[in-house]
Design a protein around this motif. Structure first.
Motif, PDB file in Angstrom:
ATOM      1  N   SER A  18       0.834  -1.213   0.000  1.00  0.00           N
ATOM      2  CA  SER A  18       0.000   0.000   0.000  1.00  0.00           C
ATOM      3  C   SER A  18       0.865   1.258   0.000  1.00  0.00           C
ATOM      4  CB  SER A  18      -0.900   0.029   1.228  1.00  0.00           C
ATOM      5  OG  SER A  18      -1.781  -1.050   1.231  1.00  0.00           O
ATOM      6  N   LEU A  19       1.927   1.243   0.808  1.00  0.00           N
ATOM      7  CA  LEU A  19       2.830   2.387   0.888  1.00  0.00           C
ATOM      8  C   LEU A  19       3.563   2.604  -0.433  1.00  0.00           C
ATOM      9  CD1 LEU A  19       3.523   4.339   3.198  1.00  0.00           C
ATOM     10  CD2 LEU A  19       5.517   2.936   3.669  1.00  0.00           C
ATOM     11  N   GLU A  20       3.994   1.523  -1.064  1.00  0.00           N
ATOM     12  CA  GLU A  20       4.692   1.624  -2.352  1.00  0.00           C
ATOM     13  C   GLU A  20       3.778   2.229  -3.415  1.00  0.00           C
ATOM     14  OE1 GLU A  20       6.855  -1.159  -5.691  1.00  0.00           O
ATOM     15  OE2 GLU A  20       5.267  -1.982  -4.434  1.00  0.00           O
ATOM     16  N   LYS A  21       2.534   1.783  -3.457  1.00  0.00           N
ATOM     17  CA  LYS A  21       1.585   2.297  -4.447  1.00  0.00           C
ATOM     18  C   LYS A  21       1.343   3.793  -4.229  1.00  0.00           C
ATOM     19  CE  LYS A  21      -3.139   1.697  -6.188  1.00  0.00           C
ATOM     20  NZ  LYS A  21      -3.351   3.129  -6.274  1.00  0.00           N
ATOM     21  N   ALA A  22       1.142   4.194  -2.977  1.00  0.00           N
ATOM     22  CA  ALA A  22       0.919   5.616  -2.678  1.00  0.00           C
ATOM     23  C   ALA A  22       2.166   6.439  -3.003  1.00  0.00           C
ATOM     24  CB  ALA A  22       0.528   5.787  -1.213  1.00  0.00           C
ATOM     25  N   ALA A  23       3.348   5.880  -2.772  1.00  0.00           N
ATOM     26  CA  ALA A  23       4.596   6.588  -3.078  1.00  0.00           C
ATOM     27  C   ALA A  23       4.750   6.770  -4.587  1.00  0.00           C
ATOM     28  CB  ALA A  23       5.792   5.831  -2.502  1.00  0.00           C
ATOM     29  N   LYS A  24       4.435   5.740  -5.370  1.00  0.00           N
ATOM     30  CA  LYS A  24       4.538   5.840  -6.829  1.00  0.00           C
ATOM     31  C   LYS A  24       3.603   6.907  -7.374  1.00  0.00           C
ATOM     32  CE  LYS A  24       6.362   1.420  -8.285  1.00  0.00           C
ATOM     33  NZ  LYS A  24       6.121   0.150  -8.964  1.00  0.00           N
ATOM     34  N   ASP A  25       2.417   7.053  -6.762  1.00  0.00           N
ATOM     35  CA  ASP A  25       1.477   8.084  -7.185  1.00  0.00           C
ATOM     36  C   ASP A  25       2.058   9.492  -6.997  1.00  0.00           C
ATOM     37  OD1 ASP A  25      -0.300   6.102  -7.843  1.00  0.00           O
ATOM     38  OD2 ASP A  25      -1.548   6.339  -6.038  1.00  0.00           O
ATOM     39  N   MET A  26       3.016   9.631  -6.071  1.00  0.00           N
ATOM     40  CA  MET A  26       3.678  10.922  -5.818  1.00  0.00           C
ATOM     41  C   MET A  26       5.049  10.979  -6.506  1.00  0.00           C
ATOM     42  SD  MET A  26       1.778  12.845  -3.791  1.00  0.00           S
ATOM     43  CE  MET A  26       2.953  13.961  -3.101  1.00  0.00           C
ATOM     44  N   ASN A  27       5.316  10.019  -7.397  1.00  0.00           N
ATOM     45  CA  ASN A  27       6.609   9.913  -8.095  1.00  0.00           C
ATOM     46  C   ASN A  27       7.783   9.685  -7.140  1.00  0.00           C
ATOM     47  OD1 ASN A  27       5.719  10.017 -10.732  1.00  0.00           O
ATOM     48  ND2 ASN A  27       5.724  12.262 -10.754  1.00  0.00           N
ATOM     49  N   LEU A  28       7.528   8.961  -6.064  1.00  0.00           N
ATOM     50  CA  LEU A  28       8.580   8.554  -5.130  1.00  0.00           C
ATOM     51  C   LEU A  28       8.797   7.058  -5.294  1.00  0.00           C
ATOM     52  CD1 LEU A  28       7.399  10.461  -1.928  1.00  0.00           C
ATOM     53  CD2 LEU A  28       9.225  11.124  -3.497  1.00  0.00           C
ATOM     54  N   PHE A  29      10.035   6.628  -5.088  1.00  0.00           N
ATOM     55  CA  PHE A  29      10.348   5.217  -5.280  1.00  0.00           C
ATOM     56  C   PHE A  29      11.118   4.683  -4.089  1.00  0.00           C
ATOM     57  CE2 PHE A  29       9.810   7.181  -9.377  1.00  0.00           C
ATOM     58  CZ  PHE A  29       8.889   6.324  -9.971  1.00  0.00           C
ATOM     59  N   ILE A  30      10.945   3.405  -3.819  1.00  0.00           N
ATOM     60  CA  ILE A  30      11.618   2.733  -2.717  1.00  0.00           C
ATOM     61  C   ILE A  30      13.049   2.414  -3.141  1.00  0.00           C
ATOM     62  CG2 ILE A  30      11.564   0.747  -1.160  1.00  0.00           C
ATOM     63  CD1 ILE A  30       9.056   2.520  -0.967  1.00  0.00           C
ATOM     64  N   ASN A  31      14.014   2.778  -2.305  1.00  0.00           N
ATOM     65  CA  ASN A  31      15.413   2.466  -2.563  1.00  0.00           C
ATOM     66  C   ASN A  31      15.690   1.065  -2.010  1.00  0.00           C
ATOM     67  OD1 ASN A  31      18.187   2.193  -2.654  1.00  0.00           O
ATOM     68  ND2 ASN A  31      18.585   4.284  -1.951  1.00  0.00           N
ATOM     69  N   GLN A  32      15.759   0.095  -2.886  1.00  0.00           N
ATOM     70  CA  GLN A  32      15.929  -1.298  -2.485  1.00  0.00           C
ATOM     71  C   GLN A  32      17.250  -1.513  -1.745  1.00  0.00           C
ATOM     72  OE1 GLN A  32      14.728  -4.316  -5.280  1.00  0.00           O
ATOM     73  NE2 GLN A  32      16.473  -5.568  -4.724  1.00  0.00           N
ATOM     74  N   ASP A  33      18.270  -0.738  -2.057  1.00  0.00           N
ATOM     75  CA  ASP A  33      19.567  -0.893  -1.399  1.00  0.00           C
ATOM     76  C   ASP A  33      19.525  -0.425   0.056  1.00  0.00           C
ATOM     77  OD1 ASP A  33      20.643  -1.890  -3.753  1.00  0.00           O
ATOM     78  OD2 ASP A  33      21.263   0.103  -4.440  1.00  0.00           O
ATOM     79  N   LYS A  34      18.678   0.558   0.359  1.00  0.00           N
ATOM     80  CA  LYS A  34      18.570   1.051   1.732  1.00  0.00           C
ATOM     81  C   LYS A  34      17.521   0.298   2.545  1.00  0.00           C
ATOM     82  CE  LYS A  34      18.630   5.320   2.869  1.00  0.00           C
ATOM     83  NZ  LYS A  34      18.262   6.740   2.962  1.00  0.00           N
ATOM     84  N   ALA A  35      16.527  -0.261   1.888  1.00  0.00           N
ATOM     85  CA  ALA A  35      15.429  -0.938   2.589  1.00  0.00           C
ATOM     86  C   ALA A  35      15.896  -2.313   3.064  1.00  0.00           C
ATOM     87  CB  ALA A  35      14.221  -1.068   1.681  1.00  0.00           C
ATOM     88  N   LYS A  36      15.569  -2.637   4.309  1.00  0.00           N
ATOM     89  CA  LYS A  36      15.954  -3.916   4.912  1.00  0.00           C
ATOM     90  C   LYS A  36      14.740  -4.536   5.588  1.00  0.00           C
ATOM     91  CE  LYS A  36      20.322  -2.795   4.209  1.00  0.00           C
ATOM     92  NZ  LYS A  36      20.716  -2.873   2.863  1.00  0.00           N
TER      93      LYS A  36
END
Length: 180
Positions: A51-69
């Motif tokens: 849900s958070l990823e979808k809402a972030a994409k709607d704002m043109n924000l992306f999850i940094n896979q290298d920082k996410a653990k």
């Protein structure tokens, strides 16, 4: 600005942000560009992340896979966990501890390392003020005030989140007796 955008993303994700993890299945902690998703179960955490990823994409924000653990907190040994958790197209590294807002968080809730880190930082602070604390020109009340205002906050930073064992309590008491 980033806090305002982050707040909007969390609200748009429709994840309940009120209350604590004791009363719900998912909680989100967020500050600046750091976010933690706390879930009672892995599936609840994955659902909140999606849900958070979808809402972030709607704002043109992306999850940094290298920082996410991903850090599971269970009574089970971490030897049974895989080295990665896959959620959609993301592959998150499984970790045993991380630092959030300057505090160490571990998968077994052992505060010994965090307390040791705080005691060392308070010792450095004390030794930086040693000249003033040992001076005969400085009154006892001023020295106590310096301890309370300059040293104790370094020692007790984020202490409201600590779960202390008897050993941890002794370690903190020892520091206070030694310095006073």
């Amino acid at each position: 600005m980033s806090n305002i955008v982050l707040e909007k993303v969390i609200r748009d994700a429709a994840v309940n942000i009120r209350g604590t993890i004791f009363y719900k299945s998912v909680q989100i902690l967020a500050y600046a560009d750091d976010s933690d998703i706390i879930g009672r179960t892995q599936s609840a955490m994955i659902e909140a992340f999606t849900s958070l990823e979808k809402a972030a994409k709607d704002m043109n924000l992306f999850i940094n896979q290298d920082k996410a653990k991903y850090m599971p907190v269970t009574k089970k040994s971490h030897a049974y966990y895989p080295h990665h958790l896959e959620v959609g197209s993301y592959k998150f590294q499984v970790i045993h501890s991380f630092t959030y807002l300057g505090s160490d968080v571990s998968c077994n809730n052992d505060m010994s390392a965090e307390i040791q880190k705080r005691v060392l930082a308070a010792n450095r602070c004390f030794h930086g003020l040693r000249k003033h604390l040992r001076s005969h020109l400085t009154s006892k009340n001023t020295k106590i005030l310096m301890y309370k205002i300059l040293i104790r906050p370094v020692l007790t930073h984020a202490s409201e989140t600590w779960t202390l064992s008897k050993t941890n309590e002794r370690q903190l008491s020892l520091f206070e007796r030694k310095e006073l």
